[in-house]
Design a protein around this motif. Structure first.
Motif, short mmCIF file in Angstrom:
data_model
loop_
_atom_site.label_atom_id
_atom_site.label_comp_id
_atom_site.label_asym_id
_atom_site.label_seq_id
_atom_site.Cartn_x
_atom_site.Cartn_y
_atom_site.Cartn_z
N MET A 1 0.88 -1.32 -0.05
CA MET A 1 0.09 0.02 0.12
C MET A 1 0.81 1.26 0.16
N LEU A 2 0.40 1.99 -0.80
CA LEU A 2 1.21 3.40 -0.82
C LEU A 2 0.44 4.48 -0.21
N THR A 3 0.93 5.31 0.68
CA THR A 3 0.46 6.11 1.60
C THR A 3 1.30 7.22 1.40
N ALA A 4 0.76 8.56 0.87
CA ALA A 4 1.56 9.75 0.42
C ALA A 4 0.62 11.08 1.26
N ASP A 5 1.38 11.59 2.17
CA ASP A 5 0.70 12.70 2.73
C ASP A 5 1.84 13.79 2.61
N ALA B 1 -2.58 -2.02 -2.45
CA ALA B 1 -1.73 -2.90 -3.26
C ALA B 1 -2.97 -3.26 -4.39
N GLY B 2 -2.34 -3.44 -5.55
CA GLY B 2 -3.34 -4.04 -6.57
C GLY B 2 -4.40 -3.15 -6.99
N TRP C 1 4.91 6.63 2.39
CA TRP C 1 5.31 5.48 2.71
C TRP C 1 4.69 4.52 1.69
N LEU C 2 5.69 3.16 1.49
CA LEU C 2 5.29 2.07 0.61
C LEU C 2 5.35 1.02 1.68
N GLN D 1 0.15 -7.01 -7.65
CA GLN D 1 -0.17 -6.44 -6.69
C GLN D 1 0.23 -5.10 -6.13
N VAL D 2 0.51 -4.53 -7.23
CA VAL D 2 1.23 -2.99 -7.31
C VAL D 2 0.48 -1.97 -7.03
#
Lengths: 366, 332, 370
Positions: C1-5, C23-24, C56-57, C185-186
């Protein structure tokens, strides 16, 4: 030069080129300023009646050691007195003579040190020349160098001259001289050391100790001693040499400290010509020239006109007028003040082709 | 990475550049083309006509410039005969200055490559504090006449100076030695290499290095795989320029390295001693030695350029902009 | 999961976005030019420093803003981020042929078997020996995409991946992307200024404007229930009509029998009606089956061919002009004719421009209406 650089630098960013441009402006402004002050120095010596401007240019090629006196004193004085235009160029006497002989340059007047260069120019262009001054050799030295005190004492007469030559023979002594292959002074300096060895009774090996092995017999000697005419004085003045070869005129103009040498050694007195001839030096062969042996001869200043078929009449007249002016009281006085030894003017060569005005000046000089 | 219109915008600029501008000949044929076909045809017509126009004036102009530039070379060749060249080169020790020159220039260039390349890269990538100061510093030897450089080197590194005494400790002297020759040549050629290399590095689009990094390359690996190959033609031409400057260096050389003779000093001394005719063969030698490297570099650069930039479309967006011009960097 | 703040300072714009990509899944960044989409992508990739915030990845901190920089050194070096970035400019290496470009990150380089497979999938097999200078813009785009996919990144950032591709290739590329995303699952971010691309390729759409994220929603709800009038304008609403001009039933003078409309005409607090061209109806017969929210008085200003059918340009009473597709079999109106037009299931906004009411049901109904 500027366009050449622009082409090369077009790849660089504008702001950088701006820096270059600004710097160029600075250089040019600086050059202009110094040129102006030169001009002022040149005209300040002459005074009196204003002569009408005449067309005709005296284009004078002279030995580099005459540059200061010709360009700053004799040239402007001549222009002021006669109304002709003066242009001068300095260079090694031998080099200039070769360039004249091959037609690369076509000056109206040639002033050289020693008669050998005039011989190279050839009798077709210069059938006569006049000897009017001599340029004795001195040893310029660095008073702050390792051997400065020795030289100061010799100069003051408190030590014998032989001590100076002993110092020059010491290992680590930094001597500067010019190239015997291209410069008469370079040859003269070698022969001066030979003459000093004979006259002062120095050990026989000292010539090679001072100048390097084979220096009189066709070898190069110590090449680390050899500098271009242009830069030799700079090296001495920058304190990087202990002593250097110089004409007295150079030493006077540049306010160098120098040792005066006896007439029998300094190659500046025609009366000692036979003594000088005992010194000799082999100039190594080149592709076009066989090795030649040069014998010592007085370092006489010769002046001659250079005739070219294509020369304008005005310019020929200006050239003759320059020679006459050089031999006049004003011209001779300028040389005396500049550190040359004045000699009675003597015509050498085809006397019948010497112009009347020059002959008159020769006679007047006594 | 700002929002930008991308390839299309680049293409448009290129078209304007290639287009007719104020070219009257092209404008005259425009109406016929307008009636004739599609926009594409019109466009091609423009280009073809302007090329033809550029062909006529361009070739004449270029030939004139070339004649002027090559004049001295022609004069040189006209005054040489095989006999004089052979005689000059067969003289005792005649080739020693050539060897000296080649050796000294090679050492100079080696020093430049080792020291100058990282400096040029750091300057191009803005990695140095006070970038203007560095640029000015590199420019100084270029702005000073070589003669002045030589004189200042006397003051800086003459045997009686602290630098000179330091050199003496390692048995070197910057006065009339091979080392002095190398120093003089390095000073005269350094700005050409460093500034040329800086332009070559600056011409490599930084985005390409970033892509390489995102694809897993370390900075050193990206430099080797991307920056260096793309800057190579520019580096080569900078190097060959520096080579020509180094081997032809004279102004500073005559002051601090009269001996041992390199080629320029040999030419000068021969000219002084024996005149122009005897000196010319050595001038030819100098040209033969100094020119091939720049020529090879030029040909290589030109080929590399046509390899990467040619093609009907998709040109401007993929070619690293610096090959032809300075890169248009996206502002971040 | 990509989290961008993240907060990114651009000269003319501050981009401040808080976004999560599971993811995915594919999240489309949709917005007008200059909204900060590419800047955001560059910031997540690590090409632009963060002013504040973090990326965060999973549990790996990719990048962090100035406040935390002292401890984390600004995040991971580019090469360790595992980010696959397809930039707007393809950024192919001009000195390498297409195969070497695609295989740049692979141990076997241009001869790696993966290069051949990707080239086949993207119809690049014949171009593998060509240098980028010989490729067209679209071909470069595909080579760049293949290069990104070949590296098997842990997160995909795609800036306008469909630009310059013809419809067949578009389908091919979007299918390949969907497969890759599902298989590996990118988490994937896809920047586009084309709503159709966003709807086709993405699981969710984030609407960006002037550096802010206005709404993150599934592709249907973004259009069915725009959170604000600005979102509505960005997703294709052509008119925002004041409530006073809205009628519960078509006004006399229209053709056919006026249908009756049921339910409250204007919800409480609503003052603006969003009008989307795709939801306009003129045919009275069909309109009775559609959930027509409101009727508007309109004047036909022009009629022209559109595709295989006809389209009328309708000027509403507030002066806005809305295109209206004329369904087959419906008589074509003449310019100058005044007509009532029905708006099916249109969103209402309050005076501040925010959506009124819970619209999830409306969205579902819209799907059924097709």
């Amino acid at each position: 030069m500027k366009t050449h650089m622009q082409a090369r630098w077009s790849g660089f960013p504008v702001r950088r080129r701006a820096v270059v441009a600004v710097a160029f402006v600075g250089v040019i402004v600086g050059a202009c300023t110094s040129a102006r002050s030169d001009g002022a120095a040149g005209t300040s010596t002459s005074a009196g009646v204003v002569v009408a401007h005449r067309s005709g240019t005296a284009d004078v090629a002279f030995a580099g050691s005459l540059l200061a006196v010709d360009d700053k004193v004799v040239g402007p004085g001549f222009a002021h007195a006669t109304g002709y235009t003066y242009t001068g160029r300095g260079g090694g006497s031998l080099g200039l003579a070769h360039e004249i002989a091959s037609g690369e340059i076509a000056p109206g007047v040639f002033e050289s040190v020693g008669s050998a260069p005039v011989a190279i120019v050839g009798s077709r262009r210069s059938p006569w020349y006049v000897q009017f001054a001599a340029s004795p050799l001195v040893i310029a030295y660095n008073p702050n160098g390792t051997y400065g005190t020795t030289f100061e004492r010799v100069a003051a007469g408190r030590l014998p001259l032989a001590d100076a030559f002993d110092a020059m023979a010491a290992p680590g002594f930094r001597l500067g001289r010019t190239n015997p292959a291209t410069d008469p002074q370079g040859q003269a300096f070698v022969m001066m050391v030979e003459l000093a060895q004979r006259t002062l009774g120095l050990p026989a090996g000292i010539v090679e100790q001072i100048l390097g092995p084979g220096v009189t017999t066709g070898g190069t000697g110590t090449t680390g001693q050899i500098f271009s005419e242009t830069s030799l004085d700079a090296h001495l003045q920058a304190g990087q040499l202990d002593a250097a070869s110089a004409f007295r005129s150079q030493a006077v103009q540049l306010h160098l400290h120098y040792l005066t040498l006896p007439a029998a050694v300094d190659l500046g007195d025609p009366a000692d010509a036979s003594g000088y001839a005992k010194a000799s030096l082999v100039v190594p062969a080149t592709a076009t020239q066989a090795a030649t042996t040069v014998h010592g001869a007085p370092l006489v200043i010769d002046i001659a006109t250079v005739r070219e078929p294509a020369q304008a009449a005005d310019d020929a007249a200006a050239a003759t007028a320059f020679v006459a002016y050089q031999l006049s009281a004003a011209g001779r006085q300028a040389y005396a003040a500049a550190g040359f030894t004045l000699l009675p003017a003597t015509v050498v060569g085809t006397r019948s082709s010497v112009p009347a005005s020059v002959l008159a000046a020769v006679r007047a000089s006594g | 990475m700002t929002e930008r219109s991308g390839p299309q915008a680049h293409g448009a600029t290129a078209d304007v550049r290639g287009g007719p501008g104020s070219d009257p000949l092209a404008a005259a044929t425009l109406p016929g083309r307008l009636g004739a076909g599609t926009g594409d045809n019109l466009h091609i017509g423009y280009r073809r006509v302007s090329l033809r126009f550029a062909g006529v004036t361009g070739v004449v102009g270029a030939a004139a410039v070339l004649l002027v530039l090559l004049g001295p070379l022609g004069a040189l060749l006209a005054h040489l005969t095989p006999g004089t060249v052979r005689a000059a080169l067969a003289g005792p020790g005649a080739l020693q200055p050539l060897v000296t020159s080649v050796e000294a220039s090679a050492v100079s260039l080696g020093v430049l490559v080792v020291v100058g390349t990282p400096l040029a890269w750091a300057m191009a990538r803005g990695r140095l504090p006070a970038p203007r100061a560095w640029e000015t510093g590199v420019l100084v030897p270029l702005l000073m006449p070589p003669l002045v450089i030589g004189l200042l080197l006397v003051f800086l590194a003459g045997p009686a100076t602290p630098v000179g005494q330091g050199l003496a400790h390692v048995h070197l002297s910057a006065s009339n030695t091979f080392f002095a020759l190398v120093v003089a040549e390095t000073y005269e050629s350094a700005p050409y290499y460093v500034l040329g290399a800086e332009a070559a590095f600056a011409g490599v689009d930084r985005e390409l290095e970033e892509h390489a990094a995102l694809l897993g390359d370390s900075p050193a690996r990206a430099f080797r795989r991307i920056t260096l190959p793309l800057a190579a033609p520019g580096l080569a031409s900078a190097l060959s320029m520096a080579w020509a400057r180094a081997i032809g260096a004279f102004g500073a050389v005559i002051i601090i390295a009269y001996h041992p003779y390199g080629l320029p000093m040999q030419i000068w001394v021969t000219l002084q001693q024996s005149g122009l005719a005897a000196a010319l063969p050595f001038a030819l030698v100098l040209l033969v030695v100094a020119l091939p490297l720049p020529l090879v570099a030029y040909v290589w650069t030109a080929r590399a350029r046509s390899d990467t930039v040619a093609g009907p479309s998709g040109v401007a967006d993929v070619a690293p902009a610096g090959w032809a011009t300075r890169p248009v960097r996206a502002r971040r | 999961m990509l989290t961008a703040d993240v907060t990114v300072e651009r000269r003319d714009l501050t981009v401040q976005v808080d976004l999560t990509v599971p993811a995915g899944t594919v999240v489309a960044l949709y917005g007008p030019s200059g909204a900060g989409k590419s800047t955001l992508l560059a910031a997540i990739a690590g090409l632009v420093p963060l002013h504040a915030g973090s990326v965060w990845l999973g549990d790996r901190l990719l990048a962090t803003g100035s406040a935390a920089r002292r401890h984390a050194g600004g995040g991971l070096p580019l090469r360790d981020r595992g980010v696959g970035l397809l930039a707007q400019r393809p950024g192919l290496f001009p000195h390498l042929d297409a195969a070497a470009n695609i295989g740049y990150a692979l141990p076997g380089g241009g001869r790696d078997p993966r290069v051949g497979r990707l080239a086949e999938a993207l119809d690049l097999t014949d171009l593998l020996a060509a240098r980028p200078g010989r490729l067209s813009g679209g071909q470069c785009q595909r080579v760049a995409l293949a290069r990104v996919l070949a590296a098997e990144p842990r997160v995909l950032l795609l800036d306008e991946p469909f630009t310059g591709l013809d419809p067949e290739l578009r389908a091919r590329v979007s299918m390949l992307l969907a497969e890759e995303v599902a298989r590996r699952q990118v988490p994937t971010l896809l920047v586009t200024h084309d709503l159709a691309d966003a709807q086709r390729g993405a699981d969710r759409i984030a609407v960006l404007d002037k550096g802010r994220c206005l709404q993150v929603d599934d592709p249907v709800r973004v259009v069915a229930a725009p959170a604000t009038v600005r979102v509505a304008a960005l997703v294709g609403y052509r008119a925002l009509v004041p409530a006073r001009l809205v009628q519960g039933a078509p006004v006399a003078g229209g053709r056919g029998a006026p249908p009756s409309s049921s339910g409250p005409l204007v919800p409480p607090g609503a003052s603006i009606l969003g009008v989307h061209p795709d939801r306009l109806v003129m045919d009275a017969g069909r309109a009775s089956q559609a959930p027509v929210t409101a009727w508007l008085q309109a004047t036909v200003t022009a009629v022209r061919a559109a595709g295989a059918g006809m389209q009328a340009e309708m000027e509403l009473q507030d002066g806005s002009i809305v295109p209206l597709a004329i369904a087959p079999g419906v008589p074509v109106p003449a310019p100058g004719e005044r007509l009532p037009v029905g708006v099916a299931d249109a969103p209402w906004f309050d005076a501040a421009g925010d959506l009124v009411g819970e619209r999830s049901e409306a969205g579902a109904r819209l799907q059924g209406w097709g």
